[in-house]
Design an enzyme around this catalytic site. Structure first.
Site, short mmCIF file in Angstrom:
data_model
loop_
_atom_site.label_atom_id
_atom_site.label_comp_id
_atom_site.label_asym_id
_atom_site.label_seq_id
_atom_site.Cartn_x
_atom_site.Cartn_y
_atom_site.Cartn_z
CB SER A 96 -6.29 -1.52 9.35
OG SER A 96 -7.53 -2.13 9.08
CG ASP A 139 -11.76 3.82 7.21
OD1 ASP A 139 -12.15 2.90 6.47
OD2 ASP A 139 -10.79 3.71 7.98
CG HIS A 176 -8.91 1.53 5.84
ND1 HIS A 176 -9.31 1.71 7.15
CD2 HIS A 176 -8.24 0.34 5.82
CE1 HIS A 176 -8.91 0.69 7.88
NE2 HIS A 176 -8.26 -0.15 7.10
#
Length: 261
Positions: A98, A213, A241
């Site tokens: 991320s 996601d 995610h």
């Protein structure tokens, strides 16, 4: 084992260093608003497969010091560089999740990928992070009810079912960060973009992304794949995610296969 590395005067980062004598090294950079503990399900497995696994808590997160400033990608990449230099890491795999993926990309551009043999981008927040609307919502909640904001993040993070104890563990990870650093990264995700960095990548690159996601859409993984020459994109069809947990067995095997070449 765990220890601290000084990255600037008065700022020390916590480093978890597992199996320091391992034949291959993976340096993990966590995502917002978490810390190195998010990779527990890699640290359980990879050291037994001969890997040295290093997890870093960014400044402001986990067990690291929590200064009031230094939360832009340049400074965060500089912090990673300080750890790499201090530990004298060479020929290692850099894996960022991320926001950690964006930091990894900035490191590659800013330091010409020094020491990196392979790059792994996990649901990376690139080319962009949060929309202004999402950032505004998270900022308002952070300044007024941070625990509720973190609960919302946890609820949207995973596609797979998570138990209440797991949700609580994940939630508590976010609470270990300072509120000011949590807010600062929200602004970074809104204001900064990863653009020219893709042109600097010359090492083998693996892109892992959950197709469900809700935080960083899978469409962004396709953009990264198109921009990094010779990269490999692996879609995780049962993940949101967090493929590092949601499809942890597949995740670990894909990581081992990629870094064994």
């Amino acid at each position: 084992m765990g220890y601290f590395v000084s990255v600037e005067s008065g700022v020390n980062l916590y480093v978890e260093d597992l199996n320091p004598t391992g034949e291959k090294t993976i340096l993990f950079i966590h995502g917002w608003p978490l810390n190195h503990k998010q990779f527990e399900y890699q640290f359980n497995v990879l050291p037994e497969r001969g890997y040295r696994c290093i997890g870093i808590d960014w400044r402001g997160f986990g067990q690291s010091d929590k200064p009031m400033s230094g939360y832009d990608y340049n400074r965060l990449a500089d912090d990673i560089a300080s750890v790499i230099t201090t530990l004298q890491l060479e020929n290692f795999t850099l894996a960022g999740h991320s926001t950690g993926g964006a930091i990894a990309l900035r490191y590659m551009a800013r330091y010409n990928g020094y020491g990196v043999r392979n790059l792994v981008l996990i649901d990376a927040a690139a080319p962009t992070g949060f929309t202004p609307e999402t950032a505004a919502k998270f900022l308002k909640e952070t300044y007024n009810d941070r625990p509720n904001m973190l609960r919302d993040v946890t609820d949207s993070f995973f596609f797979q079912y998570i138990t209440k104890p797991f949700s609580e563990w994940f939630f508590q990870m976010g609470l270990e960060a300072a509120s000011w650093s949590t807010a600062a990264i929200i602004n970074t995700l809104k204001d900064e973009k990863i653009e020219t960095e893709f042109q600097t990548i010359y090492v083998p690159t693996l892109i892992i992304h959950g197709i469900h996601d809700q935080v960083i859409p899978f469409s962004q993984a396709k953009i990264i794949y198109e921009k990094i020459k010779g990269s490999k994109l692996v879609a995780f069809h049962y993940s949101g995610h967090g493929p590092f947990w949601e499809e942890r067995e597949k995740f670990n095997e894909v990581l081992i296969d990629f870094t064994s070449r």
